[in-house]
Design an enzyme around this catalytic site. Structure first.
Site, mmCIF file in Angstrom:
data_model
loop_
_atom_site.group_PDB
_atom_site.id
_atom_site.type_symbol
_atom_site.label_atom_id
_atom_site.label_comp_id
_atom_site.label_asym_id
_atom_site.label_seq_id
_atom_site.Cartn_x
_atom_site.Cartn_y
_atom_site.Cartn_z
ATOM 1 N N TRP A 84 0.829 -1.213 0.000
ATOM 2 C CA TRP A 84 0.000 0.000 0.000
ATOM 3 C C TRP A 84 0.864 1.266 0.000
ATOM 4 O O TRP A 84 0.500 2.292 0.576
ATOM 5 C CB TRP A 84 -0.983 -0.001 1.177
ATOM 6 N N LYS A 115 -6.148 -0.368 -4.850
ATOM 7 C CA LYS A 115 -6.830 0.914 -4.955
ATOM 8 C C LYS A 115 -5.955 1.849 -5.779
ATOM 9 O O LYS A 115 -4.803 1.533 -6.105
ATOM 10 C CB LYS A 115 -7.084 1.535 -3.575
ATOM 11 N N ASP A 330 -33.797 1.542 -13.332
ATOM 12 C CA ASP A 330 -34.336 2.203 -12.150
ATOM 13 C C ASP A 330 -34.366 3.718 -12.328
ATOM 14 O O ASP A 330 -33.478 4.300 -12.962
ATOM 15 C CB ASP A 330 -33.473 1.857 -10.929
ATOM 16 N N GLU A 383 -38.630 2.181 -15.360
ATOM 17 C CA GLU A 383 -39.399 2.568 -14.177
ATOM 18 C C GLU A 383 -39.742 4.053 -14.314
ATOM 19 O O GLU A 383 -38.967 4.916 -13.945
ATOM 20 C CB GLU A 383 -38.605 2.321 -12.893
#
Length: 664
Positions: A84, A115, A330, A383
């Site tokens: 890291w 990450k 959605d 929707e």
């Protein structure tokens, strides 16, 4: 001058808005032309996920790491592989706002966490999850999310092929994997495939809709606050486990839809895309327009080509990598309007004025075309509660291109009736108007209730009809009048909604057998309990409880819809409406539907004017004993039609009958 779009020819009331409709179509055509000129095709354009992200390239024996972060000052890769360390593996600018890093093949390994460390335009320093990461996992100790290298040595081998175009009318079973089991815990993709899919097939449905698949940091968001758009939810298992679920469904001849969320995104910076490059508006609108106050989330900036490409690539990824057969989009209403649809829609001007978000409409048009280009016959459900004209019409007609729209007004009407009106006072004319109200040529998914009505603070139809009496009086030999009324109306509501309400059907898992209570995710307010975040299949499995009656009726209802191709037929035609006797009669697919909502009126020799002179018989009767009814009608009776076109019937109170012509 171009020919008038078919949408307007079919609805002359749209003529004052022809310019707006034509402008939408022209803009789509121009944009698509630009895309095809630069990328070769829309499908080729929708491959951003193959360019950015963390990818192993076997031909070059290397890892390629790319990220779009145009305003960032610096980007570096961190993770298990380098302890890291934020200094040792910087990415370099590669043009177009993209940062890039090549690593030898042995640098990264399957399963390692990674990450990006991003120095933002504002000087911020944040560890971020790559935007196109294929898997994100949560550390059980810290609860922090990280990306995870996902490059399994033995990729999943698909066993089944499925063509969604075989689904003439979708009978959708809306599901949530995590709460699909009975134990008070999170359940898995494989458990769902092995234990729940057989139930769905036996219940007669032909399509499943998977909710909460895109990774989301808060379980209680029902999957609607997405953080990693390309990562299947890790709570339920691995990507291979999800593929196993879909493959198993295809082997059972079930289509599989993804409840996809492109209307907004989680506002979290630790897990999501918010302020990714420190500019404040990389993926989302700048300032207040980038916030969705009702949903506490972020709104995409669909005007940016890079954002459209990101979302289009997401559509392609789920269709190709996981072989989904379409989507339920959605929050489409929120996308279509700058106001997010928080207004009344009284006339056509509300759909084409300054409130319409033309950028979002363009994105949805492109997405609709991409879906059909990649998988012809795929299902794309919107929707939308606003009733946007043309939403479910083909693009060449001047439409937006969805295949179906959810009939969101129907469950709202049932709730209003059950909450505020005595049975004796139901306005059947108003009910017919709500059920039959849909735009010409635009297919609708009818439903009496979905997950929305099952959430804590609301009530399912069964619980609204029977409430606490369900705890004490669902035994087979208990003749409780509240339960009797509730079971009778539950069947009638589903029958009339399916028969009249649309060209497809949707049911949330468990509602078909009257699942009691509500559903509530683990949260601080309930002591992080899973008690209400599960499905009690033992209730319907018990031979001593009445839930089996509702399940048996729903199976016959799905069989009727399938065998008679009910939902593929033209819309229902009203034959007769008797306000005094609370009787409504309609015809669809050569079937006669008679529903008697009277609380105590049973009518012998009721004269019903019917089309055709053929003798009929009853093919579905809600009052049959196997459905919890009284068996007041002989199932073998025949109903001839007199010379004047009258068919005399017996219509028992609180019951629904379906008549079919006897085949000679």
């Amino acid at each position: 001058m171009p020919d008038q779009p078919q949408l307007i020819k079919d609805d002359p009331w749209l003529e004052p808005f022809e310019a707006a409709i034509q402008n939408r179509l022209d803009r789509f055509t121009r944009t698509l032309g630009d895309i095809e000129s630069s990328a070769g095709s829309l499908a080729a354009y929708a491959t951003g996920h193959k360019f950015t992200g963390v990818h192993f390239q076997p031909s070059a024996a290397q890892w390629m790491i790319r990220e779009w972060a145009p305003a960032a000052k610096a980007v570096s890769l961190i993770g298990d592989f380098n302890g890291w360390n934020r200094e040792t593996h910087p990415l370099a600018p590669a043009g177009g706002g993209v940062w890039q890093l090549r690593l030898p093949a042995d640098s990264l390994k399957h399963g390692q966490r990674v990450k990006l460390h991003i120095v933002g335009a504002d000087g911020s320093r944040r560890d971020r999850i790559p935007a196109c990461i294929r898997r994100a996992v949560q550390d059980p100790a810290s609860n922090d999310y990280s990306g995870q290298i996902w490059n399994p040595p033995e990729p999943y081998v698909w066993q089944h092929r499925f063509d969604p175009s075989v689904i003439e009318a979708p009978l959708i079973y809306e599901t949530h994997v995590g709460m699909a089991g009975e134990e008070p815990r999170i359940h898995t993709y494989r458990e769902f495939a092995d234990q729940i899919l057989p139930r769905i097939v036996a219940a007669g449905y032909n399509t499943i809709q998977l909710m909460a698949v895109q990774e989301h940091p808060y379980y209680g968001s029902f999957g609607y606050h997405v953080s990693s758009f390309f990562a299947p939810c890790s709570r339920f298992g691995t990507p291979e486990d999800l593929k196993y679920l879909i493959d198993t469904a295809h082997g059972l001849n079930l289509a599989v839809l993804l409840d996809i969320v492109h209307s907004h995104a989680v506002k979290n910076t630790a897990e999501g895309l918010n302020d990714f490059d420190g500019s404040g508006n990389q993926y989302f609108h700048h300032g207040g327009r980038g916030d969705h106050p009702q949903w506490d989330s972020k709104c995409f900036d669909y005007s940016k080509p890079e954002v459209r490409q990101f979302l289009l690539s997401n559509v392609r990824y789920w269709l190709e990598e996981f072989r989904f057969d379409g989507f339920r989009f959605d929050g489409v209403t929120s996308m279509l309007y700058h106001s997010h649809g928080n207004k009344a829609f009284g006339d056509y001007g509300d759909y084409f004025g300054g409130d319409a978000d033309d950028d979002a409409i363009l994105y949805l048009q492109l997405a609709a075309k991409l879906i059909q280009d990649l998988k012809p016959g795929a299902i794309a459900v919107a929707e939308d509660m606003s009733g946007m004209p043309g939403l479910c019409r083909p693009l060449p007609d001047g439409g937006i291109g969805f295949t179906h729209r959810l009939a969101m007004g129907i469950p709202d009407h049932w709730i209003k009736l059950l909450k505020h009106t005595r049975d004796e006072d139901w306005d059947l004319g108003e009910l017919w108007g709500v059920l039959a109200n849909r735009r010409f040529g635009e297919a609708t998914i009818a439903y009496a209730e979905s997950h929305d009505q099952a959430l804590v603070g609301d009530k399912t139809l069964a619980f609204r009809l029977m409430d606490k009496e369900m705890y004490w009086h669902m035994g087979l030999t208990d003749p409780d009048p509240i339960i009797e009324r509730g079971i009778a109306l539950h069947k009638m509501i589903r029958l009339i909604t399916l028969a009249i309400g649309g060209e497809g059907w949707l049911n949330f898992m468990g509602n078909e057998f009257g699942h009691p209570e509500w559903l509530d995710f683990p949260r601080e307010g309930n002591g992080w309990s899973y008690h209400y975040c599960r499905r009690q299949w033992s209730l319907v499995d018990s031979p001593n409880l009445k839930y089996q009656w509702l399940a048996a009726f729903d199976r016959e209802l799905m069989k009727l819809a399938t065998d008679r191709q009910l939902l593929s037929a033209a819309p229902a035609q009203l034959l007769y409406l008797d306000h005094e006797k609370k009787l409504i009669c309609a015809e669809r697919a050569n079937l006669i539907f008679v529903l008697n909502f009277s609380t105590d009126g049973s009518y012998f020799g009721y004269p019903l004017q019917v089309p055709g002179m053929e003798t009929r018989r009853i093919v579905l009767d809600t009052d049959q004993p196997q459905f919890g009814g009284h068996g007041r009608i002989d199932a073998d009776s025949e109903y001839p039609v007199q010379a004047d076109g009258i068919m005399q019937i017996y219509s028992p109170s609180r019951s629904g009958l379906v008549f079919a012509k006897i085949q000679s």
